[in-house]
Design a protein around this motif. Structure first.
Motif, PDB file in Angstrom:
ATOM      1  N   LYS A  60     -12.915  -4.510  17.464  1.00  0.00           N
ATOM      2  CA  LYS A  60     -13.190  -4.594  16.135  1.00  0.00           C
ATOM      3  C   LYS A  60     -13.227  -6.064  15.749  1.00  0.00           C
ATOM      4  CE  LYS A  60      -9.600  -4.436  13.254  1.00  0.00           C
ATOM      5  NZ  LYS A  60      -8.367  -3.715  12.518  1.00  0.00           N
ATOM      6  N   ASN A  61     -12.656  -6.813  16.324  1.00  0.00           N
ATOM      7  CA  ASN A  61     -12.598  -8.540  16.102  1.00  0.00           C
ATOM      8  C   ASN A  61     -13.579  -9.212  16.894  1.00  0.00           C
ATOM      9  OD1 ASN A  61     -10.359  -8.982  14.289  1.00  0.00           O
ATOM     10  ND2 ASN A  61      -9.359  -7.556  15.750  1.00  0.00           N
ATOM     11  N   LYS A  62     -14.131  -8.492  17.842  1.00  0.00           N
ATOM     12  CA  LYS A  62     -15.368  -9.178  18.562  1.00  0.00           C
ATOM     13  C   LYS A  62     -14.827 -10.411  19.099  1.00  0.00           C
ATOM     14  CE  LYS A  62     -19.280  -7.366  16.252  1.00  0.00           C
ATOM     15  NZ  LYS A  62     -18.893  -6.517  15.168  1.00  0.00           N
ATOM     16  N   SER A  63     -13.707 -10.069  19.678  1.00  0.00           N
ATOM     17  CA  SER A  63     -13.024 -11.276  20.502  1.00  0.00           C
ATOM     18  C   SER A  63     -13.786 -11.945  21.917  1.00  0.00           C
ATOM     19  CB  SER A  63     -11.437 -11.164  20.981  1.00  0.00           C
ATOM     20  OG  SER A  63     -10.873 -10.717  19.772  1.00  0.00           O
ATOM     21  N   LEU A  64     -13.620 -13.022  22.074  1.00  0.00           N
ATOM     22  CA  LEU A  64     -14.157 -13.691  23.341  1.00  0.00           C
ATOM     23  C   LEU A  64     -13.047 -13.832  24.435  1.00  0.00           C
ATOM     24  CD1 LEU A  64     -15.902 -16.761  22.013  1.00  0.00           C
ATOM     25  CD2 LEU A  64     -16.854 -14.543  22.602  1.00  0.00           C
ATOM     26  N   LEU A  65     -13.083 -13.056  25.513  1.00  0.00           N
ATOM     27  CA  LEU A  65     -12.080 -12.876  26.577  1.00  0.00           C
ATOM     28  C   LEU A  65     -12.372 -13.821  27.897  1.00  0.00           C
ATOM     29  CD1 LEU A  65     -12.170 -10.260  24.877  1.00  0.00           C
ATOM     30  CD2 LEU A  65     -10.899  -9.185  26.987  1.00  0.00           C
ATOM     31  N   TYR A  66     -11.346 -14.467  28.287  1.00  0.00           N
ATOM     32  CA  TYR A  66     -11.534 -15.508  29.247  1.00  0.00           C
ATOM     33  C   TYR A  66     -10.421 -14.956  30.540  1.00  0.00           C
ATOM     34  CZ  TYR A  66     -14.624 -18.012  26.464  1.00  0.00           C
ATOM     35  OH  TYR A  66     -15.707 -18.311  25.786  1.00  0.00           O
ATOM     36  N   LEU A  67     -11.037 -14.662  31.669  1.00  0.00           N
ATOM     37  CA  LEU A  67     -10.018 -14.613  32.733  1.00  0.00           C
ATOM     38  C   LEU A  67      -9.468 -15.883  33.446  1.00  0.00           C
ATOM     39  CD1 LEU A  67      -8.324 -12.584  34.248  1.00  0.00           C
ATOM     40  CD2 LEU A  67     -10.482 -12.482  36.019  1.00  0.00           C
ATOM     41  N   CYS A  68      -8.409 -16.097  33.265  1.00  0.00           N
ATOM     42  CA  CYS A  68      -8.140 -17.773  33.771  1.00  0.00           C
ATOM     43  C   CYS A  68      -6.877 -17.554  34.852  1.00  0.00           C
ATOM     44  CB  CYS A  68      -7.285 -18.405  32.448  1.00  0.00           C
ATOM     45  SG  CYS A  68      -8.405 -18.519  31.050  1.00  0.00           S
ATOM     46  N   ASP A  69      -6.985 -18.486  35.692  1.00  0.00           N
ATOM     47  CA  ASP A  69      -6.103 -18.871  36.862  1.00  0.00           C
ATOM     48  C   ASP A  69      -4.898 -19.290  36.362  1.00  0.00           C
ATOM     49  OD1 ASP A  69      -4.959 -19.943  39.255  1.00  0.00           O
ATOM     50  OD2 ASP A  69      -6.845 -19.136  40.202  1.00  0.00           O
ATOM     51  N   VAL A  70      -3.512 -18.659  36.629  1.00  0.00           N
ATOM     52  CA  VAL A  70      -2.374 -19.075  36.386  1.00  0.00           C
ATOM     53  C   VAL A  70      -2.075 -20.454  36.942  1.00  0.00           C
ATOM     54  CG1 VAL A  70       0.147 -18.953  36.555  1.00  0.00           C
ATOM     55  CG2 VAL A  70      -1.426 -16.827  35.940  1.00  0.00           C
ATOM     56  N   SER A  71      -2.467 -20.920  37.982  1.00  0.00           N
ATOM     57  CA  SER A  71      -1.877 -22.177  38.618  1.00  0.00           C
ATOM     58  C   SER A  71      -3.144 -23.254  38.432  1.00  0.00           C
ATOM     59  CB  SER A  71      -1.974 -21.877  40.127  1.00  0.00           C
ATOM     60  OG  SER A  71      -3.054 -21.491  40.951  1.00  0.00           O
TER      61      SER A  71
END
Length: 119
Positions: free
Chosen positions: A17-28
């Protein structure tokens, strides 16, 4: 604010609904963030059921901005939680299955508070 999710249906609806951008990020490593499709979140969620108590190596950063500064995972949590007007939030696999969401204010998909969760 921290919330626990046993499924991601409401999260998926909110993101679409919000057309969000998603990023997969490394915790470390705060320099490793790659753009992901909303449907990757389903795979990410399913993988949480195989952590068997281990912490995830990746988290999902949700934003509306394509340009963002590098921040460590713990810095991002702190930045987002301190600003109740910040639209960004994080999704982190819970080590016993499920998802933890971290935001500055309660979002419409967040129901089960998780103040006990910490990194």
């Amino acid at each position: 604010m921290r919330y626990f999710h046993t499924n991601i249906d409401k999260i998926m609806l909110f993101l679409a609904k919000n057309k969000s951008l998603l990023y997969l990020c490394d915790v470390s490593d705060n320099k490793i963030c790659v753009s992901i499709d909303i449907h990757f979140l389903e795979k990410y969620y399913m993988n949480t059921h195989h952590y068997y108590g281990d912490r995830p190596e990746k988290y999902v950063y949700v934003t509306s901005d394509q340009n963002f500064e590098e921040s460590s995972f713990s810095e991002r949590i702190e930045e987002i939680e301190k600003d109740k007007f910040d639209p960004r939030f994080l999704l982190i696999g819970y080590n016993d299955g499920g998802i933890i969401s971290v935001s500055g204010s309660k979002l419409e998909f967040q129901e089960i508070e998780a103040p006990w969760w910490g990194w």
